[in-house]
Design an enzyme around this catalytic site. Structure first.
Site, short mmCIF file in Angstrom:
data_model
loop_
_atom_site.label_atom_id
_atom_site.label_comp_id
_atom_site.label_asym_id
_atom_site.label_seq_id
_atom_site.Cartn_x
_atom_site.Cartn_y
_atom_site.Cartn_z
N ARG A 24 0.87 -1.41 -0.08
CA ARG A 24 0.13 0.00 -0.01
C ARG A 24 0.95 1.18 -0.07
NH1 ARG A 24 -5.63 -0.24 1.59
NH2 ARG A 24 -6.48 -2.19 0.72
N ARG A 28 -3.80 6.44 0.46
CA ARG A 28 -4.48 7.81 1.15
C ARG A 28 -3.40 8.51 2.08
NH1 ARG A 28 -9.67 4.61 3.03
NH2 ARG A 28 -7.88 3.00 2.84
N ARG A 37 -7.33 11.77 -5.92
CA ARG A 37 -8.74 11.03 -5.54
C ARG A 37 -9.74 12.12 -5.33
NH1 ARG A 37 -10.96 9.14 -0.06
NH2 ARG A 37 -11.45 6.98 -0.23
N ASP A 74 -6.27 -3.39 -7.52
CA ASP A 74 -6.94 -3.93 -6.20
C ASP A 74 -7.04 -5.50 -6.51
OD1 ASP A 74 -8.02 -3.13 -3.53
OD2 ASP A 74 -9.22 -4.63 -4.10
N TYR A 150 -14.56 -12.19 -0.03
CA TYR A 150 -15.04 -11.02 -0.54
C TYR A 150 -16.22 -11.31 -1.36
CZ TYR A 150 -11.44 -8.32 1.72
OH TYR A 150 -10.63 -7.98 2.83
O1 CP3 Z 1 -0.02 -1.85 -2.30
C1 CP3 Z 1 -0.28 -0.98 -3.11
O2 CP3 Z 1 0.01 0.23 -3.31
C2 CP3 Z 1 -1.11 -1.45 -4.67
C3 CP3 Z 1 -2.48 -1.33 -4.48
C4 CP3 Z 1 -3.54 -2.18 -3.61
C5 CP3 Z 1 -4.71 -1.72 -3.11
N1 CP3 Z 1 -5.34 -2.73 -2.57
C6 CP3 Z 1 -5.11 -0.36 -3.06
C7 CP3 Z 1 -6.27 0.13 -2.60
C8 CP3 Z 1 -3.26 -3.55 -3.29
C9 CP3 Z 1 -2.04 -4.48 -3.49
C10 CP3 Z 1 -4.37 -3.90 -2.61
C11 CP3 Z 1 -4.49 -5.07 -1.95
C12 CP3 Z 1 -6.05 -5.31 -1.57
N2 CP3 Z 1 -7.06 -5.12 -1.49
C13 CP3 Z 1 -5.83 -6.58 -0.39
C14 CP3 Z 1 -4.80 -7.52 0.12
C15 CP3 Z 1 -3.99 -6.91 1.12
C16 CP3 Z 1 -4.43 -6.24 2.16
O3 CP3 Z 1 -4.40 -5.09 2.51
O4 CP3 Z 1 -4.86 -7.16 3.33
C17 CP3 Z 1 -7.29 -6.43 0.23
C18 CP3 Z 1 -7.95 -7.32 1.02
C19 CP3 Z 1 -7.83 -5.50 -0.63
C20 CP3 Z 1 -9.47 -5.23 -0.50
C21 CP3 Z 1 -9.76 -3.96 -0.12
N3 CP3 Z 1 -9.50 -2.83 -1.13
C22 CP3 Z 1 -10.27 -3.32 0.66
C23 CP3 Z 1 -10.82 -4.19 2.12
C24 CP3 Z 1 -10.54 -1.76 0.85
C25 CP3 Z 1 -11.01 -0.86 1.78
C26 CP3 Z 1 -10.16 -0.55 2.85
C27 CP3 Z 1 -9.25 0.60 2.57
O5 CP3 Z 1 -8.14 0.59 3.12
O6 CP3 Z 1 -9.98 1.55 2.17
C28 CP3 Z 1 -9.74 -1.63 -0.37
C29 CP3 Z 1 -9.69 -0.13 -1.21
C30 CP3 Z 1 -8.21 0.30 -1.62
N4 CP3 Z 1 -7.37 -0.46 -2.22
C31 CP3 Z 1 -7.69 1.49 -1.58
C32 CP3 Z 1 -6.53 1.43 -2.17
C33 CP3 Z 1 -5.45 2.55 -2.14
C34 CP3 Z 1 -8.42 2.61 -0.83
C35 CP3 Z 1 -9.43 3.11 -1.47
C36 CP3 Z 1 -9.55 4.69 -1.87
O7 CP3 Z 1 -8.37 5.12 -1.88
O8 CP3 Z 1 -10.08 5.16 -2.56
#
Ligand code: CP3
Length: 342
Positions: A24, A28, A37, A74, A150
């Site tokens: 990540r 944000r 964003r 994602d 999910y």
């Molecule tokens: O790592 C990185 O920088 C690359 C991008 C990346 C994202 N999600 C961007 C994202 C990666 C590798 C993921 C993986 C991901 N997504 C996982 C596995 C790793 C982990 O964190 O356990 C999972 C379970 C998800 C599912 C997911 N995506 C959730 C549960 C959420 C909401 C929670 C949150 O943090 O907001 C997301 C949204 C998400 N994925 C965001 C980002 C930057 C935030 C949304 C936004 O900025 O609008």
């Protein structure tokens, strides 16, 4: 032999100091991400617009000079590409139309994935042209089990009861869903590699929720199939596996899946886990994301202890889980500087 530090570590070299990237690392906590964003459409639109996804992926590379860039996307893009309704809601997280019966499963279509994910592959091609010479581009997917969580639950959950109950109670339906995910994950990762991803990572965030027998069936076996298929199609392209909350099984997971690197979560003792992982298999991790929020002496002490535990074996420095939004970017810069001062 490649000069890229991450690829050297993934090939089994103990590079010192270890190369670093952070899960990540785009997101944000960065003001430059928040600016995009606020002026762009939703999360999926950002992932699917090559201009935006390329820029967002590059932001932490420019700011911190990480050794790897991870594609901005994602794990839930795959269910979306299969035709499931997926939305990311502010303050709620992902919301999906749950897959709980044959009719819902039959509405998914693996044939849609290549077309729907074409913009992601375009982003990868652009990134390869834009990244610094020694920076490795990592593609990724969720592992079938975590993505199934999910898809079945319809969003996040404390315990993913519906999913784990389906695996026991309707094994035929669950096996069909897992089969669809193994095949489409393999094809999608293969397409990412063909477009220019130099390594790929499988995120299995919820692997540690399973009983030992279910862990073998739903984590180890599908991961091994994906790794085998990728090795056959793309010899030499390394695979990183992240069986989160299952550090006790790090050695078994590495041995039986054939991954080139096991990523350790925050709670796993790196020295013990590394001792159980076959020689030559790299270990990634595993600073507590909360220590990164704290910064300063606490962060440096934790970092030193991980470096000491993994010294002398192939290691890629990372967090034990993703960066949290409240993290001060200055602490990330401090971490990279501290690591490289070794
Ligand atoms: O790592 C990185 O920088 C690359 C991008 C990346 C994202 N999600 C961007 C994202 C990666 C590798 C993921 C993986 C991901 N997504 C996982 C596995 C790793 C982990 O964190 O356990 C999972 C379970 C998800 C599912 C997911 N995506 C959730 C549960 C959420 C909401 C929670 C949150 O943090 O907001 C997301 C949204 C998400 N994925 C965001 C980002 C930057 C935030 C949304 C936004 O900025 O609008």
């Amino acid at each position: 032999m490649t000069e890229k530090p991450i690829l050297r570590a993934l090939a089994g070299d103990d590079v010192w100091p270890p190369p670093i990237w952070l899960m990540r690392q785009a997101g944000r906590y960065l003001p430059e991400y928040r600016a995009i964003r606020d002026s762009s459409g939703g999360f999926i639109a950002r992932c699917m617009t090559p201009d935006l996804a390329t820029e967002i992926t590059l932001q932490p590379i420019r700011r911190f000079g990480m050794d790897a860039a991870i594609l901005f996307s994602d794990i839930l893009i795959l269910p979306w590409a299969l035709g499931q309704d997926v939305a990311f809601k502010d303050g709620v997280g992902p919301v999906l139309s749950p897959i709980r019966d044959t009719a819902a499963l039959d509405r998914l279509d693996a044939e849609r994935v290549a077309g729907a994910t074409a913009p992601v592959l375009e982003t990868i091609r652009r990134l390869r042209l834009a990244l610094p010479e020694l920076c490795t581009l990592i593609g990724f997917c969720g592992s079938p089990f975590t993505v199934a969580c999910y898809m079945v639950e319809g969003g996040g959950s404390r315990d993913f009861c519906e999913t784990r109950a389906m695996a026991y109670g309707d094994p035929g339906l669950f096996a069909r869903l897992m089969e669809l995910l193994v095949r489409s994950t393999t094809d999608y990762l293969s397409a990412q590699i063909s477009a220019g991803a130099e390594a790929v990572m499988l995120f299995d965030t919820w692997a540690g929720m399973l009983s030992p027998s279910q862990f073998l069936r739903h984590v180890v076996a599908p991961t091994a199939r994906i790794v085998d298929a990728l090795n056959a199609r793309h010899p030499g392209v390394p695979v990183i596996g992240f069986p989160r909350l299952a550090g006790l099984y790090a050695g078994l997971y590495a041995e039986r899946t054939g991954v080139d690197c096991v990523a350790l979560d925050t709670g796993t003792d790196p020295a013990r886990a590394a001792a159980s992982v076959p020689d030559g298999v790299a270990v990634q991790g595993n600073l507590d994301p909360i220590a990164l929020i704290a910064g300063g002496a606490a962060m440096r002490t934790e970092t030193s202890s991980i470096l000491g535990a993994l010294r002398g074996r192939p290691h890629i420095f990372n967090l034990g889980h993703g960066i949290l939004p409240q993290t001060d970017p200055e602490h990330v810069a401090e971490l990279v500087g501290f690591l490289r001062s070794h």
